[in-house]
Design a protein around this motif. Structure first.
Motif, mmCIF file in Angstrom:
data_model
loop_
_atom_site.group_PDB
_atom_site.id
_atom_site.type_symbol
_atom_site.label_atom_id
_atom_site.label_comp_id
_atom_site.label_asym_id
_atom_site.label_seq_id
_atom_site.Cartn_x
_atom_site.Cartn_y
_atom_site.Cartn_z
ATOM 1 N N GLY A 127 -6.757 -6.032 -9.295
ATOM 2 C CA GLY A 127 -5.478 -6.108 -8.600
ATOM 3 C C GLY A 127 -5.119 -4.736 -8.087
ATOM 4 N N THR A 155 -2.405 -3.455 -5.622
ATOM 5 C CA THR A 155 -1.229 -3.583 -4.768
ATOM 6 C C THR A 155 -0.237 -2.496 -5.157
ATOM 7 O OG1 THR A 155 -1.506 -5.989 -4.655
ATOM 8 C CG2 THR A 155 0.630 -5.094 -3.997
ATOM 9 N N SER A 169 -6.987 -8.303 -4.029
ATOM 10 C CA SER A 169 -7.072 -8.962 -5.330
ATOM 11 C C SER A 169 -8.364 -9.747 -5.433
ATOM 12 C CB SER A 169 -5.877 -9.892 -5.556
ATOM 13 O OG SER A 169 -5.953 -11.022 -4.716
ATOM 14 N N CYS A 198 -4.273 -5.814 -15.069
ATOM 15 C CA CYS A 198 -5.036 -6.948 -14.528
ATOM 16 C C CYS A 198 -6.314 -7.099 -15.341
ATOM 17 C CB CYS A 198 -5.343 -6.712 -13.055
ATOM 18 S SG CYS A 198 -6.657 -7.734 -12.375
ATOM 19 N N PRO A 200 -6.058 0.708 -8.868
ATOM 20 C CA PRO A 200 -6.101 -0.653 -9.416
ATOM 21 C C PRO A 200 -5.321 -0.760 -10.715
ATOM 22 C CG PRO A 200 -8.258 -0.021 -8.604
ATOM 23 C CD PRO A 200 -7.408 1.205 -8.520
ATOM 24 N N THR A 246 -9.992 -12.676 -8.277
ATOM 25 C CA THR A 246 -9.895 -13.456 -9.499
ATOM 26 C C THR A 246 -11.206 -14.180 -9.721
ATOM 27 O OG1 THR A 246 -8.953 -15.358 -8.315
ATOM 28 C CG2 THR A 246 -7.396 -13.785 -9.292
ATOM 29 N N TRP A 292 -2.638 -1.325 -1.818
ATOM 30 C CA TRP A 292 -3.958 -0.778 -1.546
ATOM 31 C C TRP A 292 -3.792 0.577 -0.879
ATOM 32 C CZ3 TRP A 292 -9.139 -1.058 -1.853
ATOM 33 C CH2 TRP A 292 -9.898 -0.403 -0.873
ATOM 34 N N CYS A 321 -7.613 -12.532 -13.742
ATOM 35 C CA CYS A 321 -7.560 -11.448 -12.771
ATOM 36 C C CYS A 321 -8.735 -10.505 -13.023
ATOM 37 C CB CYS A 321 -6.230 -10.702 -12.929
ATOM 38 S SG CYS A 321 -5.995 -9.368 -11.747
#
Length: 392
Positions: free
Chosen positions: A322, A324, A312, A71, A67, A314, A326, A319
């Motif tokens: 996050g 990305t 994700s 974020c 992660p 929120t 995964w 945020c």
């Protein structure tokens, strides 16, 4: 002359002095004797695969994606990624032939996070040998009683994984007083979901580790709390005959904490990932109701399966998580360095993205097939198991 100087400088980079401290900090949580990946305890072995290590680092495959701390910053993030300078050091060391060097006067120590010794430790009463002869997924549940004679509070918890090669996930449920379960020591066949009277408590998946709740926070357990240890095993014929005996360890306290932590599973089960779609998304999206009160989020455990490519979450305009890309093999809880409040009217969104194309890295169907929600590894999930406390 410059090229010769650069070559000489690279040759001066050694494993014991320059590379091992980097790997001890970032790689040891998985690359240890009892870890999820081959152990790096033997320097000769590490040196023998130096080109592979450098290639995986350059490709972003290692360390596995984690992660994004930008974020929302979370505890332990610094143990999960390499700086550009560290990546360059590993590359130059491998290119120069992977020199061993001389161990410094103060050698580095592998970062292996554990809460042991525990105040309370539980495990399946007997070892279990999954049946992989005709199927890849095997589920086994064990009903257990915690050994606490009075009400207590859990401040930290850690999975104790017996055989990481075959354990896909471990979920611990607390049981209501009227819940009826099989108490046989050898456990009972089950699936990956809760049953009536079962309440999700903790979950572990590959890559996860100990969870320390923030200071002043804890989760309540009743005296001799009844629980179900839900084991999901995943393997093939090559794993036939392998057994496991896993469990959990806890840190506890008797006094009531300032903040009573609960877990709220957020996400969606309503999706069907189409075959050949490289970027299919499903989401949970809603406004936080006023009668829920303010929920102070302390941490999130995201969960998807093999075809997941991005996750994700929120809350409000901010945020929360996050991830990305995964990575199924590095499923980490993010416990924030500061609580994040969700208040009445705030928009809460959990979005999962899957790659179900033929080129998907972990594609298991040839040709790709539509994939639905389900508990098996060859199904998919989209959950944010969210830990926090309510303020009314």
């Amino acid at each position: 002359v410059a090229e010769t100087a650069d070559t000489a400088a690279a040759a001066d980079i050694t494993y014991l002095r320059d590379v091992k401290p980097i790997m001890d900090r970032v790689c040891a949580r998985c690359h240890q004797v009892a870890g999820l990946a081959p152990s790096f305890a033997d320097p000769a072995y590490v040196i023998s695969i130096a080109p592979t290590i450098a290639a995986y680092v350059a490709e972003g495959r290692m360390p596995p994606p984690a992660p994004d701390a930008t974020c929302r910053d979370y505890e332990g993030a610094e143990q999960l990624s390499l700086t550009d300078t560290e990546k360059a050091t590993i590359a130059e060391w491998a290119d120069a032939g992977g020199q061993l060097g001389v161990e410094p006067e103060v050698p580095s120590v592998p970062y292996i996070e554990t809460l042991a010794p525990f105040d309370i430790e539980i495990a399946a009463l007997t070892s279990y040998t999954p049946d992989f002869s005709t199927k890849e997924n095997d589920y086994r549940c064990f009903a257990l009683d915690l050994p606490n004679a009075e009400n207590m509070w859990v401040t930290a918890f850690e999975p104790i994984i017996g055989n990481p090669a075959i354990v896909h996930h471990v979920v611990l449920y607390t049981l209501n007083d009227d819940a009826v379960v099989d108490t046989a020591p050898e456990g009972f066949a089950c699936d990956g979901f809760s049953q009536p009277g079962w309440n999700f408590w903790f979950g572990w998946a590959p890559g996860g580790g100990p969870t320390q709740l923030p200071l002043g926070s804890a989760m309540r357990i009743e005296a001799n709390q009844r629980v179900v240890l839900n084991m999901h095993y995943y393997g093939d014929a090559t794993r036939t005959g392998e057994s496991d005996q896993s469990g959990y360890g806890f840190k506890t306290q008797l006094e009531q904490p300032e903040r009573a932590v609960v877990v709220s599973p957020l996400g969606t089960e309503h999706f069907r990932v189409p075959a050949d779609d490289p970027e299919y998304q499903a989401e949970m999206d809603f406004k936080w109701p006023a009668d829920y009160g303010t929920f102070h989020v302390q941490g999130v455990f995201p969960h998807m399966h093999l075809l997941g490519s991005a996750f994700s979450m929120t809350a409000g305009d901010d945020c929360a998580v996050g991830a990305t890309p995964w990575n199924f093999h590095n499923q980490l809880s993010t416990f924030f360095k500061e609580d994040h409040a969700i208040e009445a009217g705030d928009k809460v969104n959990v979005t999962c993205t899957w790659d179900n194309s033929a080129d998907s890295r972990y594609q298991y169907n040839d040709p790709p097939q539509d994939i639905e929600f389900g508990e098996e590894t060859t199904n998919e999930m989209c959950y944010a198991f969210t830990y926090g406390w309510f303020e009314f």
